[in-house]
Scaffold this active site. Structure first.
Site, PDB file in Angstrom:
ATOM      1  CB  THR A  86     -15.043  -3.622  -0.254  1.00  0.00           C
ATOM      2  OG1 THR A  86     -15.172  -4.623  -1.060  1.00  0.00           O
ATOM      3  CG2 THR A  86     -14.464  -2.237  -0.130  1.00  0.00           C
TER       4      THR A  86
ATOM      5  CE1 TYR B  98      -0.296  -1.467  -8.029  1.00  0.00           C
ATOM      6  CE2 TYR B  98      -1.985  -2.670  -6.655  1.00  0.00           C
ATOM      7  CZ  TYR B  98      -0.966  -1.391  -6.937  1.00  0.00           C
ATOM      8  OH  TYR B  98      -0.916  -0.257  -6.389  1.00  0.00           O
ATOM      9  CB  SER B  99       1.373  -7.605  -5.381  1.00  0.00           C
ATOM     10  OG  SER B  99       1.670  -7.432  -4.065  1.00  0.00           O
ATOM     11  CG  ASN B 100      -1.952  -2.542  -2.565  1.00  0.00           C
ATOM     12  OD1 ASN B 100      -1.303  -1.331  -2.364  1.00  0.00           O
ATOM     13  ND2 ASN B 100      -3.000  -3.131  -2.563  1.00  0.00           N
TER      14      ASN B 100
ATOM     15  CG  PHE C 292      -9.335  -4.012   1.706  1.00  0.00           C
ATOM     16  CD1 PHE C 292      -9.061  -3.903   3.292  1.00  0.00           C
ATOM     17  CD2 PHE C 292      -8.178  -3.290   1.471  1.00  0.00           C
ATOM     18  CE1 PHE C 292      -8.236  -2.572   3.730  1.00  0.00           C
ATOM     19  CE2 PHE C 292      -6.867  -2.199   1.440  1.00  0.00           C
ATOM     20  CZ  PHE C 292      -7.393  -2.076   2.947  1.00  0.00           C
TER      21      PHE C 292
ATOM     22  CB  SER D  28      -2.215   4.424  -3.900  1.00  0.00           C
ATOM     23  OG  SER D  28      -3.131   3.494  -3.553  1.00  0.00           O
TER      24      SER D  28
END
Length: 222
Positions: free
Chosen positions: A163, A199-201, A160, A102
């Site tokens: 995970t 939040y978002s990748n 994920f 990240s």
């Protein structure tokens, strides 16, 4: 918080403490007015033994190896423990290539804002102006990506969900930007554009696509 997360946080805190123990910022050493006859303040050396102890603690928790680099007034110091490849036994090497995860988001955001400063794109312009047809909503702007108000689902949520198995299933796979965007668009959007923070990748994937479209160069190069 899971036990593994707590362990990672503890190891990280230990490493940070070791790096900063006894290190005084240069501005602090010269903040007070000079006193005649007083000894000039010096910056204490970093506790590199403490750094090694923190790296070894990471290995106790199961890491194959660990490394740290400290940059201070007297130059760069690095420490490594363990291996970077359990099969070959290759030692950990600070010159080796490794995934920054990240951290890439910080670099990408800065590059995009530099392009805004260079007037090569506008923050409040629709993403689809630069990447026609990419997104299903023309209301999603460049600014929405950077502020996580695009409403684009985070493709990692499903990836994920379980995970460790989820990560292991994709850790050696290379996805294209379009594949990741498609994974996001296969899920319901989380909010209307600009309405709420979520939040978002996926936002950073689109940022990368914007950079490559505008510059004609890979994100890594930019």
């Amino acid at each position: 918080m899971t036990l593994n997360n707590r362990r990672r946080l503890a190891a990280g805190a230990t490493l940070i403490a070791a790096l900063t123990a006894g290190v005084v910022p240069a501005t602090t050493a010269h903040a007070a007015p000079a006193v005649p006859g007083a000894t000039k303040a010096t910056t204490p050396a970093p506790d590199m033994e403490g750094v090694v102890a923190a790296l070894n603690a990471a290995m106790v928790e199961g890491a194959p190896g660990a490394m740290a680099r400290f940059t201070g007034p007297d130059g760069v110091q690095a420490r490594t423990v363990g291996v970077r490849d359990r099969e070959s036994g290759a030692a950990m090497d600070v010159r080796a290539r490794f995934r920054i995860g990240s951290v890439s988001k910080t670099f990408s955001s800065v590059v995009l804002l530099q392009l805004v400063q260079e007037r090569k794109l506008e923050l409040d312009a629709p993403v689809n102006r630069y990447l026609p047809g990419l997104l299903p909503d023309d209301r999603i702007t460049v600014r929405h990506l950077l502020t996580h108000r695009s409403g684009l689902a985070d493709y990692t949520d499903a990836m994920f969900e379980h995970t460790v198995p989820g990560f292991e299933a994709v850790r050696n796979r290379v996805f294209s930007y379009q594949e990741l965007v498609d994974l996001s668009l296969s899920e319901p959007r989380t909010t209307e554009p600009g309405v709420a923070y979520k939040y978002s990748n996926t936002n950073f994937v689109v940022v990368g696509m914007l950079i490559e479209k505008i510059t004609g160069k890979p994100v890594a190069k930019e």
